[in-house]
Design an enzyme around this catalytic site. Structure first.
Site, mmCIF file in Angstrom:
data_model
loop_
_atom_site.group_PDB
_atom_site.id
_atom_site.type_symbol
_atom_site.label_atom_id
_atom_site.label_comp_id
_atom_site.label_asym_id
_atom_site.label_seq_id
_atom_site.Cartn_x
_atom_site.Cartn_y
_atom_site.Cartn_z
ATOM 1 N N ALA A 37 89.350 69.409 72.329
ATOM 2 C CA ALA A 37 88.182 68.613 72.685
ATOM 3 C C ALA A 37 87.718 68.936 74.103
ATOM 4 O O ALA A 37 86.517 68.909 74.391
ATOM 5 C CB ALA A 37 88.501 67.128 72.562
ATOM 6 N N GLY A 83 60.425 66.428 46.687
ATOM 7 C CA GLY A 83 60.297 67.544 47.624
ATOM 8 C C GLY A 83 59.767 67.144 48.983
ATOM 9 O O GLY A 83 59.996 67.842 49.981
#
Length: 519
Positions: A410, A176
């Site tokens: 793009a 974690g």
């Protein structure tokens, strides 16, 4: 009476010093850390902060339980050094985990110390640096340990975009514990550090894969493959020096501007070398880092994510003393095409720049998005949308120079006028179109080419005509979709003038709780 008081005070001072000494650890413990090629938590703190400025807090905190497993005596400070000091003359908070105390494992009070200094840093408006060196959750504290991680994650989220948050992995970071670094703005890793959700033994038992610590979660892997690591460094000294350098480009909080440094470099300096660095041939590769070095102050560029998604280059520099963020296509890799990783890399960096009031300079030379099954299956559509969202959302000054190619979608997604780009420039050799001339001619004139007596000569004629009519910067200039066509030698001067004009920019979005960035 006076002598009695003096004796009594001496007794209390001695007791205080005894406890403080215990909290410092022993030479034996320091030697054990040094044998691994790592510094102690306190040595790291001393390197991080300007000399003599660190003020420790909570050095006498103890875990609720009186003993460790096995009956060993508890250590004051509970395995993490926390406090505030000056870095480059500005205040910052830090928490350095001490691997000599139960492997730096996180328990309830250990977590409380970290959360406390994080929330203080948020309240005082200064950066927070976490120096991670921990075996993970303290098993004997059970759910109290897990709850401590959750409180740290919550504090990370609350501080996100308000104060710079840096995670520095200088040893193990597993389970974690990895999610706090993932929630921060930047992650540094040393060559001897590692991060993973589950270790090699679990992976072997569940997946039947034999992997070393380095293969599964080493700094090199995270810097090149996963993108979790923004900065891969050598040892602890190198790592902390880079942390200090990064902070020199960032403001203390989102209400301040980045630090201005009076420039030595001439604002009017011509960049004539760019006429040779950027080839006219649209198919010839070059290193966009050379363009960046030519334009920015003293050629200094602090690159972020250098080893990941190398077809996109991002990082910090200065223009006439002002901090800017650079986003640039890299023709040396995948011809500068935008793929999934490049989209994610650019989007994250753009959002950081916008959060901390750093103007964005985009250097564009892009033939389009990378085609193929792997990209489509991997989600280039939703990931490419992240970059669109980031550029559109950004309210800082946005300047762009089209160095050579700007094709199709793009063109749209990288700081175009449609995404509220402020000032857009193009070189006279720039090609701005839906696609390159060869591809366009093959589609538009398929019939004519098939019927031609000499298809090769006809194709050449049509390509030249397309180039002349469409594939140049002057069509975009005629529509006001770029603001000027400039010579390469004027790049630095034009960007500085544009930057200084737009620094006073104030843009706000419509009122809402928050937008929903593409997944």
């Amino acid at each position: 009476m006076i002598e009695t008081l003096a004796k009594d005070m001496a007794f209390y001072i001695a007791e205080l010093e005894r406890r403080k000494t215990i909290s410092q650890g022993t030479q034996k413990e320091a030697d054990a850390q040094h044998s691994k090629g790592r510094l102690t938590a306190r040595e790291r703190i001393e390197l991080l902060f300007d000399p003599g400025t660190f003020m420790e807090i909570d050095s006498l905190v103890m875990p609720r339980f009186e003993t460790y497993l096995g009956g060993k005596e508890s250590r004051f400070g509970d395995g993490v050094v926390t406090g505030f000091g000056l870095i480059n003359g500005r205040y910052a908070g830090a928490a350095a985990q001490d691997a000599s105390v139960m492997g730096g494992s996180l328990g309830e009070m250990h977590a409380n110390k970290i959360v406390k200094v994080m929330r203080m840093a948020l309240e005082y408006g200064c950066p927070f640096i976490a120096l991670n060196d921990s075996g993970g959750a303290r098993i004997q504290e059970g759910v109290d340990s897990l709850g401590g991680y959750a409180r740290i994650f919550d504090a990370n989220c609350e501080a996100s975009g308000v104060i710079p948050q840096l995670s520095v992995i200088m040893g193990p970071c597993a389970g974690g514990a990895v999610y706090s670094p993932a929630l921060t703005d930047f992650v540094f890793m040393t060559q001897s550090s590692y991060m993973f959700i589950t270790g090699p033994e679990v992976v072997k038992s569940v997946m039947q894969e034999n992997l070393s610590l380095e293969e599964l979660g080493g700094g090199q892997m995270h810097a090149q493959e996963s993108g979790v690591c923004h900065f891969l460094t050598g040892d602890d000294h190198d790592c902390i020096n880079k942390v200090r350098t990064l902070l020199s480009y960032l403001p203390s909080n989102n209400q301040e501007d980045p630090p201005y440094i009076p420039p030595v470099d001439d604002a009017a300096r011509l960049t004539t070398e760019l006429e040779q660095i950027v080839p006219v041939d649209p198919y010839k590769p070059y290193d966009v880092r050379q363009v960046i070095a030519s334009v920015v102050d003293d050629g200094r560029f602090f690159e972020v994510h250098q080893l990941w998604a190398e077809n996109m280059v991002v990082g910090f520099a200065r223009l006439n003393g002002y901090v800017v963020g650079i986003v640039a296509n890299q023709p040396m890799f995948l011809a500068g095409c935008i793929d999934i990783k490049a989209s994610v890399k650019a989007a994250h960096f753009i959002r950081i720049c916008d959060a901390y009031n750093v103007p964005i300079i985009t250097l564009q030379d892009v033939p389009g998005f990378l085609p193929g099954k792997d990209q489509e299956y991997g989600g280039i559509i939703r990931n490419g949308a992240r970059m669109i969202y980031a550029y559109s959302e950004a309210t800082v000054p946005k300047l762009m120079v089209i160095l050579r190619k700007s094709y199709g979608g793009a063109y749209c997604v990288m700081s175009s006028k449609g995404l509220r780009g402020d000032l857009l420039y193009a070189y006279p050799n720039a090609e701005i179109a839906v696609m390159g001339a060869e591809g366009a001619v093959n589609i538009l004139f398929r019939g004519e080419l098939k019927a031609a007596d000499d298809p090769t000569a006809k194709r050449k004629e049509l390509v030249e005509d397309y180039q002349k009519k469409f594939n140049n910067p002057y069509v975009a200039a005629a529509r006001g979709l770029i603001d000027d066509v400039i010579q390469p030698r004027d790049t630095r001067r034009a960007l500085i003038q544009g930057l200084e004009l737009t620094l006073s920019k104030r843009e706000r979005h419509v009122s809402r709780k928050h937008g929903i960035s593409p997944a």
